[in-house]
Motif scaffolding. Structure first.
Motif, PDB file in Angstrom:
ATOM      1  N   ILE A 256      14.358  -7.751 -10.481  1.00 11.23           N
ATOM      2  CA  ILE A 256      13.059  -7.084 -10.568  1.00 11.23           C
ATOM      3  C   ILE A 256      12.558  -6.757  -9.167  1.00 11.23           C
ATOM      4  O   ILE A 256      12.589  -7.599  -8.276  1.00 11.23           O
ATOM      5  N   VAL A 257      12.114  -5.524  -8.977  1.00 12.45           N
ATOM      6  CA  VAL A 257      11.403  -5.130  -7.765  1.00 12.45           C
ATOM      7  C   VAL A 257      10.097  -4.495  -8.231  1.00 12.45           C
ATOM      8  O   VAL A 257      10.087  -3.401  -8.804  1.00 12.45           O
ATOM      9  N   VAL A 258       8.997  -5.200  -8.016  1.00 11.03           N
ATOM     10  CA  VAL A 258       7.697  -4.775  -8.537  1.00 11.03           C
ATOM     11  C   VAL A 258       6.779  -4.403  -7.391  1.00 11.03           C
ATOM     12  O   VAL A 258       6.616  -5.177  -6.444  1.00 11.03           O
ATOM     13  N   TRP A 259       6.210  -3.217  -7.478  1.00  7.56           N
ATOM     14  CA  TRP A 259       5.247  -2.734  -6.479  1.00  7.56           C
ATOM     15  C   TRP A 259       3.864  -2.674  -7.134  1.00  7.56           C
ATOM     16  O   TRP A 259       3.706  -2.093  -8.207  1.00  7.56           O
ATOM     17  N   VAL A 260       2.878  -3.250  -6.469  1.00  5.33           N
ATOM     18  CA  VAL A 260       1.503  -3.238  -6.979  1.00  5.33           C
ATOM     19  C   VAL A 260       0.545  -2.981  -5.820  1.00  5.33           C
ATOM     20  O   VAL A 260       0.662  -3.624  -4.767  1.00  5.33           O
ATOM     21  N   THR A 261      -0.376  -2.040  -5.993  1.00  2.69           N
ATOM     22  CA  THR A 261      -1.445  -1.827  -5.019  1.00  2.69           C
ATOM     23  C   THR A 261      -2.618  -2.705  -5.402  1.00  2.69           C
ATOM     24  O   THR A 261      -3.182  -2.569  -6.489  1.00  2.69           O
ATOM     25  N   VAL A 262      -2.983  -3.612  -4.506  1.00  2.00           N
ATOM     26  CA  VAL A 262      -4.024  -4.586  -4.824  1.00  2.00           C
ATOM     27  C   VAL A 262      -5.409  -3.976  -4.622  1.00  2.00           C
ATOM     28  O   VAL A 262      -6.261  -4.033  -5.506  1.00  2.00           O
ATOM     29  N   SER A 263      -5.649  -3.379  -3.456  1.00  3.11           N
ATOM     30  CA  SER A 263      -6.914  -2.743  -3.076  1.00  3.11           C
ATOM     31  C   SER A 263      -8.006  -3.776  -2.814  1.00  3.11           C
ATOM     32  O   SER A 263      -7.858  -4.967  -3.091  1.00  3.11           O
ATOM     33  N   ARG A 264      -9.122  -3.270  -2.333  1.00  3.11           N
ATOM     34  CA  ARG A 264     -10.187  -4.133  -1.795  1.00  3.11           C
ATOM     35  C   ARG A 264     -10.914  -4.934  -2.868  1.00  3.11           C
ATOM     36  O   ARG A 264     -11.222  -6.103  -2.680  1.00  3.11           O
ATOM     37  N   LYS A 265     -11.199  -4.325  -4.004  1.00  5.20           N
ATOM     38  CA  LYS A 265     -12.045  -4.974  -5.013  1.00  5.20           C
ATOM     39  C   LYS A 265     -11.259  -5.360  -6.262  1.00  5.20           C
ATOM     40  O   LYS A 265     -11.809  -5.399  -7.355  1.00  5.20           O
ATOM     41  N   CYS A 266      -9.989  -5.664  -6.111  1.00  5.25           N
ATOM     42  CA  CYS A 266      -9.144  -6.004  -7.266  1.00  5.25           C
ATOM     43  C   CYS A 266      -9.424  -7.436  -7.709  1.00  5.25           C
ATOM     44  O   CYS A 266      -9.283  -8.378  -6.930  1.00  5.25           O
ATOM     45  N   SER A 267      -9.802  -7.606  -8.964  1.00  5.90           N
ATOM     46  CA  SER A 267     -10.061  -8.943  -9.490  1.00  5.90           C
ATOM     47  C   SER A 267      -8.761  -9.603  -9.906  1.00  5.90           C
ATOM     48  O   SER A 267      -7.697  -8.965  -9.974  1.00  5.90           O
ATOM     49  N   ASP A 311       0.638  -4.374  -2.043  1.00  8.25           N
ATOM     50  CA  ASP A 311       0.167  -3.514  -0.962  1.00  8.25           C
ATOM     51  C   ASP A 311      -1.349  -3.602  -0.828  1.00  8.25           C
ATOM     52  O   ASP A 311      -2.079  -3.611  -1.819  1.00  8.25           O
ATOM     53  N   ASP A 312      -1.803  -3.642   0.425  1.00 11.32           N
ATOM     54  CA  ASP A 312      -3.234  -3.605   0.754  1.00 11.32           C
ATOM     55  C   ASP A 312      -3.985  -4.826   0.217  1.00 11.32           C
ATOM     56  O   ASP A 312      -4.940  -4.724  -0.553  1.00 11.32           O
ATOM     57  N   VAL A 313      -3.525  -5.993   0.645  1.00 12.40           N
ATOM     58  CA  VAL A 313      -4.181  -7.250   0.259  1.00 12.40           C
ATOM     59  C   VAL A 313      -5.305  -7.532   1.251  1.00 12.40           C
ATOM     60  O   VAL A 313      -5.083  -7.552   2.465  1.00 12.40           O
ATOM     61  N   TRP A 314      -6.512  -7.780   0.735  1.00 17.64           N
ATOM     62  CA  TRP A 314      -7.682  -8.004   1.591  1.00 17.64           C
ATOM     63  C   TRP A 314      -8.041  -9.470   1.740  1.00 17.64           C
ATOM     64  O   TRP A 314      -8.581  -9.880   2.766  1.00 17.64           O
ATOM     65  N   GLU A 315      -7.760 -10.258   0.726  1.00 16.49           N
ATOM     66  CA  GLU A 315      -8.122 -11.673   0.762  1.00 16.49           C
ATOM     67  C   GLU A 315      -6.926 -12.511   0.347  1.00 16.49           C
ATOM     68  O   GLU A 315      -6.082 -12.068  -0.445  1.00 16.49           O
ATOM     69  N   ASN A 316      -6.851 -13.733   0.895  1.00 21.82           N
ATOM     70  CA  ASN A 316      -5.814 -14.637   0.419  1.00 21.82           C
ATOM     71  C   ASN A 316      -6.178 -15.124  -0.972  1.00 21.82           C
ATOM     72  O   ASN A 316      -7.359 -15.177  -1.346  1.00 21.82           O
ATOM     73  N   PHE A 317      -5.174 -15.460  -1.769  1.00 20.07           N
ATOM     74  CA  PHE A 317      -5.414 -15.904  -3.141  1.00 20.07           C
ATOM     75  C   PHE A 317      -4.327 -16.883  -3.543  1.00 20.07           C
ATOM     76  O   PHE A 317      -3.286 -16.999  -2.883  1.00 20.07           O
ATOM     77  N   SER A 318      -4.557 -17.577  -4.643  1.00 19.22           N
ATOM     78  CA  SER A 318      -3.597 -18.561  -5.149  1.00 19.22           C
ATOM     79  C   SER A 318      -2.587 -17.868  -6.056  1.00 19.22           C
ATOM     80  O   SER A 318      -2.957 -17.241  -7.047  1.00 19.22           O
ATOM     81  N   LEU A 319      -1.319 -18.008  -5.715  1.00 18.27           N
ATOM     82  CA  LEU A 319      -0.276 -17.444  -6.570  1.00 18.27           C
ATOM     83  C   LEU A 319      -0.309 -18.082  -7.950  1.00 18.27           C
ATOM     84  O   LEU A 319      -0.103 -17.423  -8.967  1.00 18.27           O
ATOM     85  N   LEU A 442     -10.521   2.704   8.716  1.00 22.19           N
ATOM     86  CA  LEU A 442     -10.877   1.806   9.811  1.00 22.19           C
ATOM     87  C   LEU A 442     -12.223   1.134   9.541  1.00 22.19           C
ATOM     88  O   LEU A 442     -12.433  -0.031   9.889  1.00 22.19           O
ATOM     89  N   ARG A 443     -13.123   1.864   8.918  1.00 24.71           N
ATOM     90  CA  ARG A 443     -14.470   1.350   8.656  1.00 24.71           C
ATOM     91  C   ARG A 443     -14.427   0.155   7.707  1.00 24.71           C
ATOM     92  O   ARG A 443     -15.263  -0.749   7.807  1.00 24.71           O
ATOM     93  N   PHE A 444     -13.435   0.109   6.823  1.00 20.57           N
ATOM     94  CA  PHE A 444     -13.310  -1.030   5.920  1.00 20.57           C
ATOM     95  C   PHE A 444     -13.176  -2.331   6.693  1.00 20.57           C
ATOM     96  O   PHE A 444     -13.764  -3.359   6.333  1.00 20.57           O
TER      97      PHE A 444
END
Length: 537
Positions: A256-267, A311-319, A442-444
């Motif tokens: 499996i090769v899985v690509w996911v865009t996380v983005s800034r406000k992803c719950s 892609d585009d992880v903004w915060e650390n999280f628990s796997l 950049l403003r983010f």
């Protein structure tokens, strides 16, 4: 004559006794007289007996001759079945060679078709694989047959005629079967992944970073890899290249090769849904986060080895909270993430790959690819165009955005105007919203600081030269009162070091040699723009 016949007659009655010629004659006459058989009849009977004996000998000889002829016919039939007069054998061998060349050409064409048809989640049909095996076997057999024909005698060549004919027929059959009009590949349910669009031009810097990341993914030491760098530097592009390389490489060991865009406000729930969707799986919306995490973890474990690219992880999280099994040597899986925050990489336990801006000449090559190489024919515009490219500060995103807006433009006046617009830091260049394409990203990072104290320290950096020592910068913050009153100079200095580290981790400042830091040109322009907005408000 009579004596001889009588003797034979007497001997036939008393075969074990010895008779003289006279005694045999006397006995024979006595017996004939006793039996009442005339001598003439006896002669006739004996003559018939001789004829029958001779006939038997003839029949025995005929049988032997027949057996000999039958054996001869068998040998001739056997020979005729495998031996033919070798007339035109060399011509047939040449025909076989031409057929083999045609088969080889078809094999090469089929290999090209496979490359065109084979994509991620596809595999070559088994019948196609078998056809390739038969082609290779046929090539070896023809080579062996050619080596037999060369030095053979006339008689031996007769046995090769049918072999050559048979090989010609077999090659023709392989050519006919090699059409594969219904395609060469089928869906591979065991492979999961999605091919992603990537830049048409990949420079040396990006290619080297891609290889560095692939090296970490394929080794047995690093299980989590963090790609870190400022906005627009190419983190997403290089991770897409890694994704596609893993999918296109049949030798890779991941199912499996899985690509996911996380983005800034992803719950957390959104992230769970994105990962499940990428695997064509479904987890119930009605369940709570913990149950959903268990379902997702079960799916990933059942699928086998995986590479999960976030892609585009903004915060650390628990796997564990998401349902991602911890990548370890035991399961052989890998986690790759891109982030502009070095702190996220650290907290997630990642091996860090830092993405830096492109070198000057590589940035110009990329700019020229996007703007059009015909520009080089307009020698008066080229120096100004180079200056415009330098304003992009080596950021691929800025280079592609501005160069694409100038594609097909050769006028010196237009290029000078573009350079002046960039110098004035206006928001649009030739109707392309540079702020939305570059500055907003950049403003983010600036907004994410979440502290007016840290934000003020960042904005003050724009007033300093291109690079400055860490101590001088922190002292300037203290002198301007940007660091709150938390105690003596030592406490303020320590606070300044913490702020400086956070700015570096978020790619708003860059480390340089000798304990100095600098602000990227585009980041500086953003800081000036924000300061102007705050001042005007």
């Amino acid at each position: 004559m009579v004596l001889q016949l009588a003797t034979e007659f007497a001997s036939s009655f008393y075969p074990g006794l010895f008779f003289t010629a006279f005694n045999k004659y006397q006995v024979s006459r006595f017996l004939l007289k006793k039996l009442g058989i005339p001598l003439s009849l006896f002669k006739t009977i004996l003559h018939c007996v001789k004829m029958l004996k001779a006939l038997k000998d003839i029949l025995d000889l005929t049988e032997q001759v027949g057996n000999a002829f039958e054996a001869g016919n068998t040998v001739c039939g056997f020979t005729g079945k495998f031996w033919k007069f070798p007339l035109g054998l060399d011509q047939n061998v040449n025909t076989l060679k031409r057929k083999r060349e045609a088969l080889h050409g078809l094999k090469e064409d089929t290999e090209s078709r496979i490359k065109a048809e084979q994509h991620p989640r596809k595999k070559v049909k088994e019948e196609v694989k078998l056809w390739f095996e038969n082609v290779e076997r046929m090539n070896v057999e023809i080579q062996n047959l050619e080596s037999e024909v060369g030095p053979s005698s006339f008689y031996s060549r007769g046995f090769l005629v049918k072999k050559v004919y048979k090989k010609i027929e077999e090659v023709e059959e392989l050519i006919e079967r090699g059409g594969f009009s219904d395609g060469l590949v089928v869906d591979d349910p065991s492979r999961i992944g999605q091919w992603l669009p990537t830049p048409s031009f990949v420079g040396e810097t990006i290619a080297l970073k891609k290889n560095d990341i692939l090296g970490l993914v394929m080794n047995d030491e690093d299980w989590k890899i963090g790609i870190h760098g400022m906005p627009g530097v190419g983190k997403t592009s290089v991770s897409k290249l890694v994704n596609n390389e893993l999918l296109s490489n049949a030798a890779n060991r991941f199912n499996i090769v899985v690509w996911v865009t996380v983005s800034r406000k992803c719950s957390l729930i959104e992230l769970q849904n994105k990962i499940a969707k990428a695997m064509n799986a479904d987890i119930s919306e009605d369940e709570d986060e913990t149950t959903r995490a268990g379902m997702l973890s079960e799916i990933l474990n059942r699928k086998g080895r995986y590479v999960l690219i976030l892609d585009d992880v903004w915060e650390n999280f628990s796997l564990e909270d998401v349902g991602i099994p911890e990548p370890t040597a035991r399961n052989g899986s890998k986690l790759v993430l891109t982030t502009r925050s070095l702190d996220v990489c650290r907290r997630m336990g990642c091996q860090v790959i830092r993405m830096d801006p492109l070198p000057k000449e590589e940035a110009w090559t990329l700019f020229l690819k996007k703007v059009g190489e015909d520009l080089m024919s307009f020698e008066y515009s080229v120096p100004v165009a180079r200056s415009v490219a330098e304003k992009c500060s080596g950021l691929p995103l800025a280079i592609i955005t501005i160069a694409s807006s100038m594609k097909g433009e050769y006028s010196l006046h237009i290029w000078r105007n573009t350079f002046n617009e960039l110098n004035k830091n206006i928001q649009t260049v030739n109707s392309v919203d540079v702020k939305d394409m570059v500055f907003q990203k950049l403003r983010f990072s600036y907004d994410r600081l979440n502290s007016p104290e840290i934000q003020k320290c960042f904005l003050s950096c724009a007033s300093h030269p291109e690079d400055i020592s860490k101590e001088q910068l922190i002292n300037d913050w203290i002198r301007k009162g940007l660091i709150g009153d938390i105690g003596g100079m030592r406490a303020k200095s320590d606070r300044g070091q913490a702020i400086l580290r956070q700015l570096i981790d978020n790619c708003l400042l860059e480390k340089v040699e000798n304990g100095r830091v600098k602000m990227h040109d585009l980041v500086r322009e953003m800081a000036v723009q924000i300061s102007q907005e705050l001042y005007s408000s």
